[in-house]
Design a protein around this motif. Structure first.
Motif, PDB file in Angstrom:
ATOM      1  N   LYS A   1       0.752  -1.212  -0.111  1.00  0.00           N
ATOM      2  CA  LYS A   1       0.149   0.030   0.115  1.00  0.00           C
ATOM      3  C   LYS A   1       0.802   1.266   0.048  1.00  0.00           C
ATOM      4  CE  LYS A   1      -3.828   0.131  -0.021  1.00  0.00           C
ATOM      5  NZ  LYS A   1      -4.659   0.296  -1.029  1.00  0.00           N
ATOM      6  N   LEU A   2       1.939   1.322   0.682  1.00  0.00           N
ATOM      7  CA  LEU A   2       2.988   2.227   0.534  1.00  0.00           C
ATOM      8  C   LEU A   2       3.388   2.667  -0.735  1.00  0.00           C
ATOM      9  CD1 LEU A   2       5.047   1.831   3.913  1.00  0.00           C
ATOM     10  CD2 LEU A   2       3.871   4.071   3.286  1.00  0.00           C
ATOM     11  N   ARG A   3       3.893   1.545  -1.398  1.00  0.00           N
ATOM     12  CA  ARG A   3       4.285   1.689  -2.647  1.00  0.00           C
ATOM     13  C   ARG A   3       2.991   2.242  -3.785  1.00  0.00           C
ATOM     14  NH1 ARG A   3       6.882   3.940  -6.636  1.00  0.00           N
ATOM     15  NH2 ARG A   3       7.101   2.806  -8.594  1.00  0.00           N
ATOM     16  N   GLU A   4       1.901   1.762  -3.583  1.00  0.00           N
ATOM     17  CA  GLU A   4       0.737   2.410  -4.402  1.00  0.00           C
ATOM     18  C   GLU A   4       0.477   3.669  -4.024  1.00  0.00           C
ATOM     19  OE1 GLU A   4      -3.367   0.666  -3.564  1.00  0.00           O
ATOM     20  OE2 GLU A   4      -2.953  -0.665  -5.442  1.00  0.00           O
ATOM     21  N   ALA A   5       0.422   4.032  -2.580  1.00  0.00           N
ATOM     22  CA  ALA A   5       0.154   5.553  -2.454  1.00  0.00           C
ATOM     23  C   ALA A   5       1.358   6.347  -3.120  1.00  0.00           C
ATOM     24  CB  ALA A   5       0.080   5.763  -1.046  1.00  0.00           C
ATOM     25  N   GLU A   6       2.536   6.054  -3.194  1.00  0.00           N
ATOM     26  CA  GLU A   6       3.642   6.691  -3.745  1.00  0.00           C
ATOM     27  C   GLU A   6       3.479   6.766  -5.095  1.00  0.00           C
ATOM     28  OE1 GLU A   6       8.477   6.218  -3.279  1.00  0.00           O
ATOM     29  OE2 GLU A   6       7.306   4.548  -4.119  1.00  0.00           O
ATOM     30  N   ALA A   7       3.069   5.526  -5.854  1.00  0.00           N
ATOM     31  CA  ALA A   7       3.085   5.825  -7.127  1.00  0.00           C
ATOM     32  C   ALA A   7       2.005   6.470  -7.975  1.00  0.00           C
ATOM     33  CB  ALA A   7       2.987   4.233  -7.838  1.00  0.00           C
ATOM     34  N   THR A   8       0.871   6.508  -7.024  1.00  0.00           N
ATOM     35  CA  THR A   8      -0.218   7.117  -7.673  1.00  0.00           C
ATOM     36  C   THR A   8      -0.406   8.746  -7.422  1.00  0.00           C
ATOM     37  OG1 THR A   8      -1.546   6.713  -5.687  1.00  0.00           O
ATOM     38  CG2 THR A   8      -1.760   5.002  -7.365  1.00  0.00           C
ATOM     39  N   GLY A   9       0.457   8.907  -6.343  1.00  0.00           N
ATOM     40  CA  GLY A   9       0.621  10.277  -5.882  1.00  0.00           C
ATOM     41  C   GLY A   9      -0.315  10.782  -4.564  1.00  0.00           C
ATOM     42  N   GLU A  10      -0.893   9.786  -4.253  1.00  0.00           N
ATOM     43  CA  GLU A  10      -1.806   9.722  -3.005  1.00  0.00           C
ATOM     44  C   GLU A  10      -1.024  10.200  -1.926  1.00  0.00           C
ATOM     45  OE1 GLU A  10      -4.664   6.920  -0.177  1.00  0.00           O
ATOM     46  OE2 GLU A  10      -3.968   6.296  -1.974  1.00  0.00           O
ATOM     47  N   ALA A  11       0.196   9.494  -1.759  1.00  0.00           N
ATOM     48  CA  ALA A  11       0.947   9.889  -0.474  1.00  0.00           C
ATOM     49  C   ALA A  11       1.269  11.502  -0.339  1.00  0.00           C
ATOM     50  CB  ALA A  11       1.975   9.344  -0.619  1.00  0.00           C
TER      51      ALA A  11
END
Length: 310
Positions: free
Chosen positions: A294-304
């Motif tokens: 989920k951390l990688r997903e948030a980083e990749a999508t810009g959500e983070a």
């Protein structure tokens, strides 16, 4: 975790469960009262490694999606060169931002979010020059000049700053009932070593079968676990090489939060012993894989970055 597994692809779910089984084994909980004892620092190292593995699995899933999009059927360098040439529209020898956008238009059927383009470049661009060379493209997607033997199944990436992960030990006695009705008592640790030896022999046989299949068919599986296990050490590192200091810091904070002292008086001490049932340790480990993913997903999508106002 319920929400994650309800929406995650079956391949990701299976890869995570396979990783935990590979790490901890799968003793039947009703037949064994298995407890694991380690220290605070070793448990923290294991949790960081598992988050890194979850991060890697998210990138592996992305790479698998790209391979399907590019209609790659084998792992031969020749086929990968043909795919690279199709993407390199201007023949410059590099895949650049505009060419990535053109590729992703096939997925989005229109405007492509800028974060998707930057995520593509960041995953492949190991020298950070803002474009993707043939070598970077082939390395990240797992191209080979010939079939290679798979690496250890879902081996965990090294944790940040070389922290050492724990090696679990068992204490106690296991009673084994034989077919003739007799019972044999064995030291639990020796019994586990025997099981591990048999499991490793089985893995070697499976790796040999996969290698022979690759040599005869020159195809790759659509399984994420099989893809990851087929990569060389350097290719595995490529799946986590782009991790940012922000993400590593977030992983450390999560581990620190989860390893609070049960008494409520701060963190677990470095050498403080921690004992838990195997089933609960398996759940904790699975949670770390989900967090890393989920951390990688948030980083990749810009959500983070969006959530913290960047």
């Amino acid at each position: 975790m319920r929400s994650f597994f309800a929406g995650a692809s079956p391949e990701v779910s299976q890869a995570m469960r396979d990783a935990i089984t590979s790490l901890l084994g799968s003793l039947p909980p009703l037949e064994f009262d298995a407890r694991m004892t380690t220290t605070g620092d070793k448990l923290a190292a294991l949790m960081l490694q598992l988050q890194m593995t979850g991060y890697m699995l998210r990138n592996a899933e992305y790479v698998m999606t790209l391979r399907r999009l590019l209609q790659l059927k084998t792992r031969s360098a020749a086929e990968y060169r043909e795919a690279f040439a199709r993407l390199d529209l201007d023949g410059s020898g590099y895949i650049e931002v505009g060419e990535v956008e053109e590729l992703l238009r096939q997925v989005y059927k229109g405007d492509v979010p800028s974060v998707e383009i930057s995520s593509f470049i960041a995953l492949f661009d190991t020298d950070s020059d803002g474009r993707v060379s043939w070598e970077e493209f082939a390395h990240a997607l797992g191209a080979t000049e010939g079939a290679t033997a798979p690496s250890n199944f879902l081996a965990l990436p090294a944790p940040p700053e070389g922290i050492t992960a724990p090696q679990p030990t068992l204490t106690g006695t296991v009673t084994v009932s034989l077919d003739d009705g007799t019972e044999v008592k064995m030291d639990a640790n020796a019994y586990m070593d025997q099981l591990k030896s048999e499991a490793e022999a089985l893995r070697r046989d499976l790796r040999n079968m996969e290698q022979k299949k690759a040599q005869t068919e020159a195809t790759f599986s659509t399984s994420i676990a099989a893809y990851v296990s087929s990569l060389s050490e350097s290719q595995l590192k490529a799946l986590t090489s782009g991790i940012s200091e922000d993400v590593v810091g977030a992983m450390r904070l999560l581990v620190k939060y989860l390893l609070r002292d049960p008494s409520g008086e701060g963190e677990l001490g470095k050498d403080q012993e921690v004992t838990m049932e195997q089933a609960k340790l398996q759940t904790l480990c699975l949670y770390q894989l989900v967090l890393g993913y989920k951390l990688r997903e948030a980083e990749a999508t810009g959500e983070a970055n969006e959530s913290i106002g960047r």
